[in-house]
Structures are given as structure tokens and as C-alpha cells.
Design an enzyme around this catalytic site. Structure first.
Site, short mmCIF file in Angstrom:
data_model
loop_
_atom_site.label_atom_id
_atom_site.label_comp_id
_atom_site.label_asym_id
_atom_site.label_seq_id
_atom_site.Cartn_x
_atom_site.Cartn_y
_atom_site.Cartn_z
N PRO A 34 -14.13 10.70 7.20
CA PRO A 34 -13.41 11.71 7.99
C PRO A 34 -13.48 13.07 7.33
O PRO A 34 -13.29 13.21 6.12
CB PRO A 34 -11.97 11.17 8.00
CG PRO A 34 -11.87 10.31 6.79
CD PRO A 34 -13.22 9.71 6.58
N THR A 36 -12.26 17.14 8.23
CA THR A 36 -11.59 18.09 9.12
C THR A 36 -12.49 19.28 9.40
O THR A 36 -13.06 19.87 8.48
CB THR A 36 -10.27 18.55 8.48
OG1 THR A 36 -9.41 17.43 8.31
CG2 THR A 36 -9.58 19.59 9.34
N GLY A 68 -9.27 13.72 10.58
CA GLY A 68 -7.87 13.43 10.72
C GLY A 68 -7.30 13.96 12.02
O GLY A 68 -7.60 15.09 12.43
N GLN A 111 -8.83 8.54 12.63
CA GLN A 111 -7.94 8.58 11.47
C GLN A 111 -6.63 9.22 11.90
O GLN A 111 -6.59 10.35 12.37
CB GLN A 111 -8.55 9.39 10.32
CG GLN A 111 -7.69 9.29 9.05
CD GLN A 111 -8.15 10.21 7.95
OE1 GLN A 111 -8.04 11.42 8.06
NE2 GLN A 111 -8.68 9.63 6.88
N HIS A 179 -4.16 7.48 7.36
CA HIS A 179 -4.46 8.39 6.26
C HIS A 179 -3.33 8.31 5.23
O HIS A 179 -2.28 8.91 5.40
CB HIS A 179 -4.61 9.81 6.79
CG HIS A 179 -5.27 10.76 5.83
ND1 HIS A 179 -5.39 10.52 4.48
CD2 HIS A 179 -5.86 11.97 6.04
CE1 HIS A 179 -6.01 11.52 3.90
NE2 HIS A 179 -6.32 12.42 4.82
N ALA A 181 -3.97 9.06 1.89
CA ALA A 181 -4.62 9.62 0.70
C ALA A 181 -4.34 11.10 0.53
O ALA A 181 -3.68 11.74 1.34
CB ALA A 181 -6.13 9.40 0.81
N HIS A 182 -4.82 11.64 -0.58
CA HIS A 182 -5.03 13.08 -0.82
C HIS A 182 -3.77 13.93 -0.80
O HIS A 182 -3.83 15.13 -0.56
CB HIS A 182 -6.05 13.63 0.20
CG HIS A 182 -7.34 12.90 0.21
ND1 HIS A 182 -8.23 12.98 1.25
CD2 HIS A 182 -7.87 12.03 -0.67
CE1 HIS A 182 -9.27 12.20 1.01
NE2 HIS A 182 -9.07 11.61 -0.16
N TYR A 184 -1.07 13.68 1.26
CA TYR A 184 -0.39 13.85 2.54
C TYR A 184 0.79 12.88 2.62
O TYR A 184 1.12 12.20 1.65
CB TYR A 184 -1.38 13.72 3.68
CG TYR A 184 -2.43 14.81 3.66
CD1 TYR A 184 -2.07 16.14 3.90
CD2 TYR A 184 -3.76 14.53 3.37
CE1 TYR A 184 -3.02 17.15 3.86
CE2 TYR A 184 -4.72 15.55 3.33
CZ TYR A 184 -4.34 16.86 3.57
OH TYR A 184 -5.26 17.86 3.52
N ARG A 232 -6.74 4.39 4.25
CA ARG A 232 -7.40 5.22 3.24
C ARG A 232 -6.38 5.67 2.20
O ARG A 232 -5.30 6.14 2.54
CB ARG A 232 -8.05 6.45 3.89
CG ARG A 232 -9.07 7.10 2.95
CD ARG A 232 -9.75 8.29 3.57
NE ARG A 232 -11.10 8.44 3.03
CZ ARG A 232 -11.71 9.60 2.88
NH1 ARG A 232 -11.11 10.74 3.22
NH2 ARG A 232 -12.93 9.66 2.40
#
Length: 375
Positions: A34, A36, A68, A111, A179, A181-182, A184, A232
Site C-alpha cells: 500500500p 498513499t 490506505g 487497506q 493498518h 503499522a507506522h 497510526y 499490517r
């Protein structure tokens, strides 16, 4: 005269094997990660978005994970150009995407995304919506800048994910990815750096995983039993590249086990460089450890087809194409089950077709400036 066909390359042999993810058969081991792009004004994916995904499916990508998409909660996003996965026009646009990807021979999952505390006050698409998170923190050590979620907030977000997943199945998608991950929202609960709650949703790794596990369970209930759920997750955060959910395999197992038990079929382990070991004493990367600890199928991702750190690429420093022998070794050893390709596939829509046909000399190096004009 007998005409013989040259044997398939090792890459073709390993990557072209079909795989079953719960009730979904994916034609090969290549996924699109994915990414953006903010090409959906009003949150509506248009014909250019349809073409973007269908083109990559036609070129051999087995499983597409969309960029996403915001779930139906007003605090979920921060842009009116990022696609949403709620609303009549938005879902009609996504139905067309799924239809065309299928016509091109691929499979596709959206996602589903809530950004949580990454949201800034006044951001679209719903300017009055507050930033929310487990403790109102956007990163470790920061002062609270948003709202700590109440039980009602938790329930509303859980329902939004379940409704989006049900919509995905209804309009023809092949599964969903959550989602987590990262940095968020879901990850903000998983990470001790942003989760300072003292109720049932904070504390040890199992408690920090409770909210994400409840979302997984609600999604599992909202869709058919054979509909695959991907999750993820990452150690690193966009707010802190050195952050870690888990310092040991035991800590990682404590976080992932509730998610697996709640209904995750496939984990998508996001790393910055797939070839790096995750913990001392083993060559396994994060995806490898995930499979070992949970027994679930796993997608590995992280600079596949590139050299160097992707952050440097976004600073304008070019990244030459990297060979994939190490990747194939790991797939062949069943360290993980699939590989997701991000920037290399964004740069070159034909990446999968070229790799599967041994056309390595045609692969294009990643160029961050060039991809801004590509579709």
C-alpha cells in the site's frame, strides 16, 4: 524437430507459485504494498485510480493491497484527497477498481486505516473532528495534543472497521488489510511509547493488543469465514524510525498471539530493509519471526528491488535496482510466504512481469521525483 522451451528462471519458479490465503487463491507470491498517493478528490477513486491498479494486476502482481483508505469515523483522516472506504460514491469507485483488477487477472484487498493522533486540528475531510488516540500522544515523550479515547470512541472505531470490511466483501473485494503499522491508531495502542492507559487497553503487551484484537474480531464477525483478514504491523513508526514494539521474540509473541487468535489470517510485517535480522542470535527478519511465532502466513516487505534507505530516496538520492537472490532464498526456505513490492512497483508498473520473465535488464531504478508523474 522438437522445440524446447528454456527452463523457467529461479525467480519465476519461486515467485509464480499460487498460494491460498484462507479462501482466496492468489496466482503468485508478489503483492503490491500500500502506498498513499492522494489522487482521489473527495475521497472518491476515479478512473485514473482504476487504471493505476488494473495496470499492475495485468503486469503480473498477484495480490494488490490498496493505498490506505479511511474508515467511516470522522477522526480517521487528514486529507480530502486520500480515498475513503465509506459513502456511496466512494464505494462505487472502489467497486470499479475491484472489477477491473479481477478482469486483469489479479486479486485485491483494501487497506483500512485510521490515523489516530497523527491528525492535526482542522484537517479535512472533517475539520471539526478531534485527534484521538490511546492517551492523546502522537509519539513517545511528547505532551498530549489530542483526546484519550473513551469506551464510546473505542466502540465507534471498532464498528467503523467492521462496517468497512463488510462493505469490501459486498462490493467484490477479495479480503481486507487492517493498518496496524507506522505509528497510526492501532499501532498507537500496540506501542508502549504512545499507550499510557491504565485500563484494560494499556499496560503489558497483551493489554496493549486488546483494542486491535477487538477490531480483528469484529471484522471477522462481519465477513464470511473464508474472507481473508490481513494485518499490517511494524516496529518502526513514522514519528520514530528507531521505535520498537518488542525487544525480544517473547514480547513480540505476546502482541501477535491475541491478533492471531482473534482472526488474522495473514500478517504483513513492514520493515525498512527486509534482509536485516530482527533480533540478535537469528537471521530471521520480522516476517520470519512472525511466521515462527504465530504459525500464520506472512508477507515480507522492505526495500525489495532497491538499494539503500527509502528515506534517502525521498530526499532525492537515487536508488539502483537491487538483485533479489537473498529474497528468493528466504522464500524458498519458507521463512515467509509472499513478498510485497512498494516503490519499485510504483516506479515500474511492469516490475512483476519483468522479474517473472527474467527481463532484469529492463528494470527501472527508483526515482522519487519521477514517480510523482507516473500512474
Amino acid at each position: 524437430m522438437t522445440v524446447t522451451t528454456p527452463p523457467a528462471s529461479r525467480a519465476a519458479q519461486i515467485l509464480s507459485r499460487p498460494i491460498a490465503l484462507n479462501g482466496l487463491t492468489v496466482p503468485n507470491r508478489i503483492a503490491m504494498a500500500p502506498m498513499t498517493r492522494m489522487f482521489s478528490p473527495g475521497g472518491i477513486p476515479g478512473e485514473d485510480v482504476v487504471s493505476y491498479y488494473a495496470r499492475r494486476a495485468a503486469a503480473g502482481v498477484g495480490l494488490i493491497v490498496t493505498e490506505g483508505t479511511y474508515v467511516g469515523h470522522e477522526s480517521a483522516g487528514q486529507s480530502d484527497r486520500v480515498p475513503r472506504f465509506h459513502g456511496e460514491e466512494q464505494l462505487a469507485g472502489w467497486a470499479k477498481v475491484a472489477e477491473e483488477v479481477h478482469a486483469a487477472g489479479g486479486t485485491i484487498v483494501p487497506q483500512l486505516w485510521h490515523i489516530g493522533m497523527v491528525r492535526n486540528a482542522g484537517d479535512p475531510p472533517f475539520a471539526d473532528a478531534p485527534a484521538i488516540g490511546p492517551s492523546g500522544l502522537v509519539t513517545e515523550g511528547a505532551e498530549p495534543t489530542g483526546k484519550a479515547m473513551t469506551q464510546q470512541d473505542l466502540d465507534d472505531v471498532i464498528a467503523a472497521f467492521a462496517e468497512a470490511a463488510a462493505a469490501a466483501e459486498r462490493i467484490g473485494f477479495d479480503g481486507v488489510e487492517l493498518h496496524g503499522a507506522h505509528g497510526y491508531l492501532l499501532d498507537q495502542f500496540l506501542w508502549a511509547g504512545t499507550n499510557r492507559r491504565t485500563d484494560a487497553y494499556g499496560g503489558d503487551p497483551v493489554a496493549r493488543a486488546k483494542f486491535a484484537a477487538e477490531i480483528v474480531a469484529a471484522v471477522r464477525e462481519a465477513v464470511s469465514p473464508e474472507f481473508p483478514i490481513l494485518f499490517r504491523y511494524s516496529q518502526w513508526k513514522q514519528q520514530d524510525y528507531n521505535a520498537r514494539l518488542a525487544e525480544t521474540p517473547e514480547e513480540l509473541e505476546a502482541i501477535l498471539s491475541p491478533l492471531a487468535a482473534a482472526g488474522v489470517d495473514v500478517f504483513h510485517a513492514s520493515t525498512r530493509r527486509y534482509w536485516l535480522p530482527e533480533f540478535d542470535g537469528s537471521d530471521l527478519n520480522l516476517a520470519g519471526w512472525t511466521k515462527k511465532l504465530t504459525g500464520k502466513q506472512v508477507i515480507s516487505v522492505g526495500s525489495v528491488g532497491l538499494d539503500g534507505d527509502f528515506v534517502n530516496a525521498f530526499k532525492g538520492e537515487g536508488s539502483p535496482v537491487q538483485g533479489i537472490d537473498n529474497l528468493l532464498d528466504r522464500l524458498e526456505a519458507e521463512e515467509f510466504d509472499m513478498v510485497a513490492v512498494g516503490r519499485a512497483l510504483l516506479q515500474d508498473p511492469e516490475w512483476a512481469a519483468k522479474v517473472l520473465a527474467d527481463r532484469y535488464d529492463e528494470l527501472k531504478p527508483y526515482d522519487a521525483a519521477a514517480v510523482k508523474t507516473l500512474s
